[in-house]
Enzyme design. Structure first.
Site, PDB file in Angstrom:
ATOM      1  N   CYS B  86     -12.442 -61.079  13.210  1.00  0.00           N
ATOM      2  CA  CYS B  86     -11.963 -61.316  14.570  1.00  0.00           C
ATOM      3  C   CYS B  86     -12.789 -60.511  15.576  1.00  0.00           C
ATOM      4  O   CYS B  86     -13.962 -60.779  15.769  1.00  0.00           O
ATOM      5  CB  CYS B  86     -10.465 -61.028  14.650  1.00  0.00           C
ATOM      6  SG  CYS B  86      -9.682 -61.756  16.104  1.00  0.00           S
ATOM      7  N   HIS B 203      -7.935 -63.925   9.902  1.00  0.00           N
ATOM      8  CA  HIS B 203      -7.577 -62.579   9.434  1.00  0.00           C
ATOM      9  C   HIS B 203      -7.171 -62.582   7.956  1.00  0.00           C
ATOM     10  O   HIS B 203      -5.977 -62.657   7.649  1.00  0.00           O
ATOM     11  CB  HIS B 203      -6.388 -62.055  10.247  1.00  0.00           C
ATOM     12  CG  HIS B 203      -6.740 -61.624  11.630  1.00  0.00           C
ATOM     13  ND1 HIS B 203      -7.198 -60.367  11.924  1.00  0.00           N
ATOM     14  CD2 HIS B 203      -6.716 -62.297  12.806  1.00  0.00           C
ATOM     15  CE1 HIS B 203      -7.435 -60.261  13.226  1.00  0.00           C
ATOM     16  NE2 HIS B 203      -7.156 -61.431  13.780  1.00  0.00           N
ATOM     17  N   GLU B 205      -6.913 -60.150   5.996  1.00  0.00           N
ATOM     18  CA  GLU B 205      -6.075 -58.982   5.666  1.00  0.00           C
ATOM     19  C   GLU B 205      -4.602 -59.243   5.977  1.00  0.00           C
ATOM     20  O   GLU B 205      -3.733 -58.522   5.489  1.00  0.00           O
ATOM     21  CB  GLU B 205      -6.590 -57.733   6.404  1.00  0.00           C
ATOM     22  CG  GLU B 205      -6.141 -57.584   7.859  1.00  0.00           C
ATOM     23  CD  GLU B 205      -6.913 -58.454   8.845  1.00  0.00           C
ATOM     24  OE1 GLU B 205      -7.676 -59.333   8.392  1.00  0.00           O
ATOM     25  OE2 GLU B 205      -6.725 -58.271  10.068  1.00  0.00           O
TER      26      GLU B 205
END
Lengths: 75, 227
Positions: B86, B203, B205
């Site tokens: 990002c 994302h 994660e």
């Protein structure tokens, strides 16, 4: 001296803000509006002796991203 | 594998990255402040998401000048693994470590949702645990995620197999309606020519724990940990 750096998106880059503003101008009743592009103006206070090359370096390496934007300088 | 997660003023996905990585067998992660200049002892670098320097000027434009970025550049130049997520992707583009740039979403809105992406190439240390064409459900959250590169750069990215993930629909089709931000050719993430730097807007994660609705982001970290 004061230096103005104007940064605008390159013509080949999508500028949805500009397109939205153009549409709003039409809503104002103004026909015939062409392309609108939205960028930014940065005012710098610099020593009078600053060489043009340094101003261009600031504009090219920081204030604009040459991949997506063009800049112009006025004193 | 020891990960450095770089923290800039305004980073806000740094804790998610460290937590996710520390939960993975074989991985550990530590924060590294952007004013530090050493990455000694780390095997890989993560530049996390957020709003470094408040997105002033352009997303990632100021972070590029942080002291740690010189070290990141030399780490990358010697073949070290760098993952930008990002805002991290934006910083890598602004730094010239990846080609192109990320501009305002075509729809002007900040988009925050689960998104499907398709793995375009498994020929990288970031995607080798996937199968070609695999569809992953990974959240996106950005206002400036529209990937732009000129025609020559796009041609080179395609020719060199540098486009690792594209936005797609649930069936894996890359359509205009499955493109959340107007990115050219539905590009969601690219790597550099030497394939050791990867930047992506989604994302991963945030998709590594069943409690978060998807564990499909694990593919990227599993790839990195798979030797």
């Amino acid at each position: 001296m004061k230096v103005l750096v104007t940064v605008l998106p390159k013509p080949s880059v999508l500028d949805p803000q500009g397109a939205a503003a153009a549409e709003a101008i039409r809503h104002l009743g103004l026909t015939g509006v062409g392309r609108v592009r939205i960028g930014k103006v940065i005012e710098l206070e610099l020593p009078d002796s600053t060489p043009d090359a340094e101003i261009h370096r600031i504009a090219k390496d920081l204030l604009s991203n040459p991949v997506i934007e063009d800049y112009s300088i006025s004193k | 594998m020891k990960f450095a997660v770089i923290r800039f003023p305004g980073s806000n996905c740094d804790q998610d990255c460290v937590l996710t990585l520390n939960n993975l067998p074989g991985a550990s992660a530590e924060f590294v402040w952007h004013k530090d200049t050493s990455l000694a002892g780390f095997d890989a670098i993560v530049i996390p998401g957020g709003f470094s320097y408040g997105d002033y000027l352009r997303c990632g434009a100021i972070a590029r000048f942080s002291p740690i970025m010189q070290t990141v550049k030399s780490f990358a130049a010697s073949g070290g693994t760098v993952l930008g997520i990002c805002n991290g992707f934006q910083i890598l583009c602004e730094s010239g470590l990846l080609p192109g740039a990320l501009v305002r979403n075509k729809g002007l809105h900040f988009v925050c949702k689960h998104q499907t992406i398709r793995v375009e190439s498994t020929n990288s240390r970031f995607t080798r645990a996937a199968t070609n064409g695999q569809v992953l459900n990974i959240p996106i959250a950005h206002g400036e995620g529209c990937y732009f590169a000129d025609d020559a750069t796009l041609a080179a990215l395609n020719a060199n197999d540098q486009i690792l993930v594209r936005y797609c629909d649930a069936q894996g089709q890359t359509t205009d309606t499955s493109n959340p931000n107007g990115s050219r050719e539905n590009i969601a993430g690219i790597c550099n020519e030497t394939r050791n730097i990867f930047g992506l807007m989604p994302h991963p994660e945030r998709a590594c724990d069943p409690a978060l609705g998807s564990t499909e982001g694990l593919m990227i970290f599993d790839s990195l940990l798979k030797c």
